[in-house]
Design an enzyme around this catalytic site. Structure first.
Site, PDB file in Angstrom:
ATOM      1  N   HIS A 189      -9.146  -0.589  -7.966  1.00 21.52           N
ATOM      2  CA  HIS A 189      -8.772   0.712  -7.218  1.00 21.52           C
ATOM      3  C   HIS A 189      -7.716   1.387  -7.654  1.00 21.52           C
ATOM      4  CE1 HIS A 189      -8.693   2.880  -3.234  1.00 21.52           C
ATOM      5  NE2 HIS A 189      -7.500   2.355  -3.320  1.00 21.52           N
TER       6      HIS A 189
ATOM      7  N   ASP B 276       0.899  -1.189  -0.074  1.00 15.79           N
ATOM      8  CA  ASP B 276       0.132   0.043   0.111  1.00 15.79           C
ATOM      9  C   ASP B 276       0.868   1.175  -0.033  1.00 15.79           C
ATOM     10  OD1 ASP B 276      -2.043   1.903   0.347  1.00 15.79           O
ATOM     11  OD2 ASP B 276      -3.068   0.816   2.143  1.00 15.79           O
TER      12      ASP B 276
END
Length: 429
Positions: free
Chosen positions: A337, A243
């Site tokens: 995403h 991330d």
């Protein structure tokens, strides 16, 4: 008076025992407790531990490890805690000024907070009533960052100085916001690589608030500890995904203009400052973990193992948005995403994400209350966070596995120069 009693007679057996005891004590004082191996080490770890402590003061103090010795600077062009690396422990806390507290009390509070932050970030105790929680530790990369919420300006009579960029965020269809855990007059971000150092700072900041401000909400977070991996790498979140791959980097030519208010920006007191969007995003982990790894990768658009785009290459390889498989389907799904959040898919909108994970226990139905304390930085949230979130709101595959539960937007002024406190140009301008 001197002892006049005759000397006691020593037996050979007693003399032998004393000699053995002296030899044992000498041996322990010469070797480091942590360096002792084998069966002897096991003994020292239990019954012999008290002897080890007794011997320690006579030895040279061991230096702090790099983890404890690492130090961030309080004074500077920007406040700490923005471009610094992710820390292992974090606390974010919002305060409201108490009834009757105004500009004068706020200025005194920011002066106290700034001095406390300067001392603690240097590894020193706070100015008064230090709790000694971090007595044995070094700075441990501690950073303390201060910001002002929209409501702060009305409370202090400074409405004309409130930045346009601090206008409330728009509502998003995916929001399930708890107003009691959102916004606030003042915001403080604390990060450190040691849990006790971070807590010590939190407690000191809370005590410094005194009668001027009270806690509105407070949240705790964590990241992977430095050195836990064989080499430095992008962090993973609680979904197991790497991330932060496309985070803007200070080495990039346009980094400052994306993240910081310019020197001659408006209002003047925000020069070299930034705007922080803070969101508590709960991850619906039971639902997420029921997906296959391949399904999870399709939701994100990147491989779970190494963070590489599904179009191929390594983590840093540019994503090929047009690549298709043998059946003509996009390799990176249209609602993935990572595709939706790309700056080139949002008019160049970019923000520096610097989050913490959180876990606040298990609900009565056995579901973990866990997720991401999302914190992002930008020169203007209307050109950073807002356009990206609007795009996500319209069809992000990840949205069914997360829930935005609280939100805040804060103006974080530039760093304090030597002899200044944070926010002084606003409060005394």
């Amino acid at each position: 008076m001197p002892d006049q009693s005759p000397p006691k007679t020593r037996t050979p057996e007693a003399t032998t025992r004393d000699s053995e005891a002296a030899s044992a004590h000498e041996g322990i004082s010469r070797r480091r407790l942590l360096g002792t191996a084998g069966a002897t080490g096991l003994v020292l770890g239990t019954a012999g531990a008290a002897v080890g402590y007794a011997a320690a003061p006579s030895e040279a103090a061991a230096p702090l490890t790099s983890l404890g010795a690492d130090r961030a600077m309080f004074h500077g062009k920007h406040q700490p805690g923005i471009t610094d690396g992710l820390q292992a422990r974090g606390h974010v806390v919002a305060f409201d000024l108490t009834a009757g507290a105004g500009r004068k009390e706020a200025a005194a509070l920011l002066r106290r907070w700034s001095e406390t932050a300067r001392r603690l970030m240097a590894g020193e105790p706070s100015t008064h009533d230090d709790t000694d929680v971090a007595r044995d530790a070094g700075p441990s990369s501690l950073t303390i960052t201060f910001g002002f919420g929209h409501s702060f300006f009305a409370r202090t009579g400074l409405e004309e100085q409130r930045p346009v960029a601090l206008d409330p965020l728009p509502e998003f269809s995916s929001d399930h916001l708890d107003k009691n855990r959102s916004n606030g007059d003042l915001w403080v971000q604390i990060g450190a690589n040691d849990a006790l150092v971070a807590f010590h700072a939190l407690r000191a900041i809370q005590k410094d608030a005194g009668r001027a401000a009270k806690v509105r909400w407070q949240m705790n977070g964590f990241n992977r500890s430095p050195g836990a991996t064989s080499h430095p790498m992008t962090a993973r979140n609680l979904m197991g995904q790497i991330d932060g791959t496309r985070n803007p980097k200070p080495s990039e030519a346009d980094f400052d203009q994306r993240i910081f208010v310019p020197e001659k920006g408006e209002p003047a007191w925000m020069a070299n400052g930034s705007y922080a969007v803070v969101r508590r995003i709960r991850m619906l982990l039971d639902d997420w973990e029921n997906l296959s790894v391949r399904a999870q990768e399709d939701v994100i658009g990147r491989r779970k193992s190494d963070g590489a785009a599904l179009s191929g290459g390594t983590e840093t390889t540019a994503m090929d948005l047009e690549k298709t498989d043998a059946k003509g389907n996009l390799v990176v799904p249209i609602n993935a995403h990572a595709r939706i959040t790309r700056p080139d898919q949002n008019g160049g909108a970019a923000m520096l994400r610097r989050p913490f994970s959180f876990h606040d226990g298990i609900d009565t139905d056995g579901v973990p209350d866990a997720g991401l304390l999302f914190i992002c930085w930008q020169a203007d949230p209307l050109r950073g966070f807002v356009p990206v979130q609007r795009k996500l709101d319209r069809g992000d595959a990840l949205s069914q596995f997360i829930r935005h539960e609280s939100s805040g937007l804060f103006a974080v002024p530039g760093g304090a120069a030597e002899g200044e406190y944070v926010g002084q140009r606003l409060l005394e301008g």
